[in-house]
Design an enzyme around this catalytic site. Structure first.
Site, mmCIF file in Angstrom:
data_model
loop_
_atom_site.group_PDB
_atom_site.id
_atom_site.type_symbol
_atom_site.label_atom_id
_atom_site.label_comp_id
_atom_site.label_asym_id
_atom_site.label_seq_id
_atom_site.Cartn_x
_atom_site.Cartn_y
_atom_site.Cartn_z
ATOM 1 N NE ARG A 102 -3.861 0.672 1.866
ATOM 2 C CZ ARG A 102 -5.107 0.789 2.370
ATOM 3 N NH1 ARG A 102 -5.319 1.477 3.466
ATOM 4 N NH2 ARG A 102 -6.124 0.213 1.764
ATOM 5 C CG HIS A 129 -8.369 0.197 -2.918
ATOM 6 N ND1 HIS A 129 -7.556 -0.880 -2.622
ATOM 7 C CD2 HIS A 129 -9.030 0.495 -1.756
ATOM 8 C CE1 HIS A 129 -7.731 -1.207 -1.343
ATOM 9 N NE2 HIS A 129 -8.614 -0.392 -0.804
ATOM 10 C CD GLN A 132 -12.894 -1.904 -0.940
ATOM 11 O OE1 GLN A 132 -12.112 -1.819 -0.024
ATOM 12 N NE2 GLN A 132 -14.088 -2.460 -0.797
ATOM 13 C CG ASP A 223 -13.453 6.446 -1.278
ATOM 14 O OD1 ASP A 223 -13.498 6.134 -0.065
ATOM 15 O OD2 ASP A 223 -12.381 6.540 -1.911
ATOM 16 C CB CYS A 263 -14.014 1.096 -0.313
ATOM 17 S SG CYS A 263 -13.449 2.795 -0.045
ATOM 18 N NE ARG A 291 -10.104 -5.168 0.357
ATOM 19 C CZ ARG A 291 -9.410 -4.168 0.890
ATOM 20 N NH1 ARG A 291 -10.029 -3.127 1.400
ATOM 21 N NH2 ARG A 291 -8.082 -4.168 0.850
#
Ligand code: CP
Ligand code: NVA
Length: 308
Positions: A102, A129, A132, A223, A263, A291
């Site tokens: 990440r 991402h 996700q 988001d 998310c 996830r």
């Protein structure tokens, strides 16, 4: 050897194959019959940004597959003191079997992958991402929302939006994006998506009107307005995003029984109202749990596609 850095690198068939594998793995897990697909393998997990879900899901996921996760924070690695990423890649990838990172720029991920001897997975960058989105699409499948979906994304044109662009344009569904002026998706990523859409038949609609985007949508998503690394812009962003909250009035415009995905982490009464969030909590927390299973699918798939 394949890496999982962006859905841009995957075909529709490959994405669906990983989703099927993840669903199979979830079923095996729930029955207590998960095969130790990655027995004795080690996953190095490098974090240059904070995380709750990504850390826990990868660490638990590799454990469930018979392997071990190694949490590596850039604050503790020599990386944080200036050791180059390419050297970090050449060292760590000689010692572990797979790496998740990440980080900030997508180019850091690409550089790591270029020097890595083992598959590399993005756990989020400023641009994308992808893991996700695998969990999000898996949740859509489980809820039967993958059949001719109309997905509306309302909010910031960020890493999540870019990943939705890749997913929709690869799989061939309708995606409507509404962002405030000045917060649009990256033009290069949009142009890639439009090229993929020509092949897949996806309908990509970009605009600034959240109501227009949500009208008749079967899946609504958003988001945070302030992504990691943008904290200094918070006050301006909160001002600029006024009118973009997904609240009950907005959801009322969506199709009957529309799904709401987030998310997480969610900031109540900013990008989503408390009432919409709580009304859709089952979907949102299934998405969060997925996830764990989607990433097991990604890891097993990458392991199966190593050069032998
Ligand atoms: N959605 C997500 O990636 O959450 P974390 O930042 O907690 O990992
Ligand atoms: N856009 C958010 C996603 C968090 C999972 C961020 O990058 O902070």
């Amino acid at each position: 050897m394949r890496h999982f850095l962006t859905l841009k690198d995957f075909t529709k068939e490959e994405i669906l194959e990983i989703i099927d594998l993840a669903i199979k793995i979830k079923k095996q897990t729930k029955k207590g019959k998960l095969k130790p697909y990655l027995k004795d393998q080690t996953l190095g997990m490098i974090f240059e940004k904070s995380s709750t879900r990504t850390r826990v899901s990868f660490e638990v996921g590799i454990h469930q597959l018979g392997g071990k996760g190694l949490f590596l924070s850039s604050n503790d690695l020599q990386l944080g003191r200036g050791e180059p990423m390419k050297d970090t890649a050449r060292v760590i990838s000689r010692m572990v079997d797979m790496v998740m990172i990440r980080t900030f720029s997508q180019s850091i991920l690409e550089e790591f992958a270029m020097y890595s001897k083992v598959p590399v997975i993005s756990g989020l960058s400023d641009s994308y991402h992808p893991v996700q989105l695998m969990a999000d699409y898996m949740t859509m499948v489980e809820y039967g929302k993958d059949v001719n979906p109309i997905v509306a994304y309302v909010g910031d044109g960020n890493n999540m939006t870019h990943s939705w662009l890749m997913l929709a344009s690869k799989l061939g569904f309708e995606l409507r994006i509404a962002t405030p002026v000045g917060y649009e998706v990256h033009s290069d990523i949009l142009s890639d998506a439009l090229q993929f859409a020509e092949i897949s038949g996806a309908k990509i609609i970009i605009g600034h009107d959240p109501k227009k985007a949500i009208k008749g949508a079967t899946v609504v998503t958003t988001d945070t307005w302030v992504s990691m690394g943008q904290e200094a812009e918070k006050a301006k962003r909160l001002e600029d995003f006024k009118g973009y909250m997904v609240d009950d009035a907005m959801m009322a415009l969506a199709a009957e029984g529309a799904m709401f995905l987030h998310c997480l982490p969610a900031y109540r009464d900013y990008e989503v109202s408390e009432s919409v969030f709580e009304a859709h909590a089952d979907e949102i927390f299934d998405e969060a749990e997925n996830r764990l299973h989607a990433q097991k699918g990604v890891m097993v798939w990458l392991d199966e596609h190593r050069d032998n």
